[in-house]
Design a protein around this motif. Sequence first.
Motif, PDB file in Angstrom:
ATOM      1  N   HIS A   1       7.222  -1.843  -6.316  1.00 21.32           N
ATOM      2  CA  HIS A   1       5.791  -2.091  -6.133  1.00 21.32           C
ATOM      3  C   HIS A   1       5.356  -3.346  -6.887  1.00 21.32           C
ATOM      4  O   HIS A   1       4.572  -4.134  -6.372  1.00 21.32           O
ATOM      5  CB  HIS A   1       4.937  -0.907  -6.594  1.00 21.32           C
ATOM      6  CG  HIS A   1       3.486  -1.251  -6.635  1.00 21.32           C
ATOM      7  ND1 HIS A   1       2.742  -1.447  -5.488  1.00 21.32           N
ATOM      8  CD2 HIS A   1       2.649  -1.494  -7.665  1.00 21.32           C
ATOM      9  CE1 HIS A   1       1.506  -1.779  -5.822  1.00 21.32           C
ATOM     10  NE2 HIS A   1       1.426  -1.813  -7.144  1.00 21.32           N
TER      11      HIS A   1
ATOM     12  N   GLY B   1       0.814  -1.219   0.000  1.00 16.87           N
ATOM     13  CA  GLY B   1       0.000   0.000   0.000  1.00 16.87           C
ATOM     14  C   GLY B   1       0.841   1.260   0.000  1.00 16.87           C
ATOM     15  O   GLY B   1       0.537   2.218  -0.712  1.00 16.87           O
ATOM     16  N   VAL B   2       1.919   1.264   0.778  1.00 15.53           N
ATOM     17  CA  VAL B   2       2.814   2.426   0.812  1.00 15.53           C
ATOM     18  C   VAL B   2       3.460   2.629  -0.559  1.00 15.53           C
ATOM     19  O   VAL B   2       3.496   3.747  -1.083  1.00 15.53           O
ATOM     20  CB  VAL B   2       3.886   2.258   1.914  1.00 15.53           C
ATOM     21  CG1 VAL B   2       4.996   3.283   1.760  1.00 15.53           C
ATOM     22  CG2 VAL B   2       3.246   2.359   3.291  1.00 15.53           C
TER      23      VAL B   2
ATOM     24  N   LEU C   1       1.014   4.050  -3.064  1.00 18.57           N
ATOM     25  CA  LEU C   1       0.847   5.497  -2.916  1.00 18.57           C
ATOM     26  C   LEU C   1       2.047   6.250  -3.488  1.00 18.57           C
ATOM     27  O   LEU C   1       1.888   7.283  -4.143  1.00 18.57           O
ATOM     28  CB  LEU C   1       0.610   5.860  -1.454  1.00 18.57           C
ATOM     29  CG  LEU C   1      -0.706   5.359  -0.849  1.00 18.57           C
ATOM     30  CD1 LEU C   1      -0.761   5.696   0.636  1.00 18.57           C
ATOM     31  CD2 LEU C   1      -1.894   5.929  -1.586  1.00 18.57           C
TER      32      LEU C   1
ATOM     33  N   CYS D   1       1.678   6.197  -7.202  1.00 15.80           N
ATOM     34  CA  CYS D   1       0.691   7.189  -7.673  1.00 15.80           C
ATOM     35  C   CYS D   1       1.308   8.590  -7.710  1.00 15.80           C
ATOM     36  O   CYS D   1       1.116   9.327  -8.687  1.00 15.80           O
ATOM     37  CB  CYS D   1      -0.547   7.178  -6.775  1.00 15.80           C
ATOM     38  SG  CYS D   1      -1.543   5.696  -6.957  1.00 15.80           S
TER      39      CYS D   1
ATOM     40  N   PRO E   1      -5.439   2.407  -4.790  1.00 13.91           N
ATOM     41  CA  PRO E   1      -4.737   3.084  -3.687  1.00 13.91           C
ATOM     42  C   PRO E   1      -5.575   3.149  -2.418  1.00 13.91           C
ATOM     43  O   PRO E   1      -6.750   3.505  -2.447  1.00 13.91           O
ATOM     44  CB  PRO E   1      -4.480   4.489  -4.237  1.00 13.91           C
ATOM     45  CG  PRO E   1      -4.475   4.313  -5.717  1.00 13.91           C
ATOM     46  CD  PRO E   1      -5.482   3.233  -6.001  1.00 13.91           C
ATOM     47  N   GLY E   2      -4.959   2.766  -1.316  1.00 18.60           N
ATOM     48  CA  GLY E   2      -5.608   2.821  -0.012  1.00 18.60           C
ATOM     49  C   GLY E   2      -6.375   1.570   0.367  1.00 18.60           C
ATOM     50  O   GLY E   2      -6.623   1.325   1.543  1.00 18.60           O
TER      51      GLY E   2
END
Length: 147
Positions: free
Chosen positions: A78, A28-29, A32, A35, A113-114
């Motif tokens: 990622h 998740g990090v 982000l 993105c 994301p998130g």
Amino acid sequence: MPSGPRPSDVPRIRKVLAVYRVSAIVTGVFLLLLCAMMVLRYGLGVDIELGGAFGFLALQPRELIRAVDLSTGILIAHGWLYVLYLGCDFLMWRMLRFSFRRFLLIALGGIVPGLSFYFEFRVPRYVEERLAEAHATAVPAEAGATA
């Protein structure tokens, strides 16, 4: 096909769940970061350079990067972390025997994301409930077998 985990899989499920929780947070990090990197690359036309002539971190056009291209590193990291996340999702799906729809939903956690942060909170609770159900059904069956 029988539903629920096998009692012999419970220790492995707990190990996979621990790895899943860490991979959900880390993936998740990095999603982000990815993105943010995409906004920089395609919105502003710059990439992140690490240790270049302009300092520790600098925003440079892609063709001018001479040091470490951190943007590409984030993208690659990622991708591999998502493979780990997806592997944990697959193992939980296989051992817990939940629906393929749930497998796909959890897999979205590394793409949206998130969402992985939400699933890092929800999936362990769901897994523990499934393990408790399996334990509750196994205990009466064992008691009936010894009688």
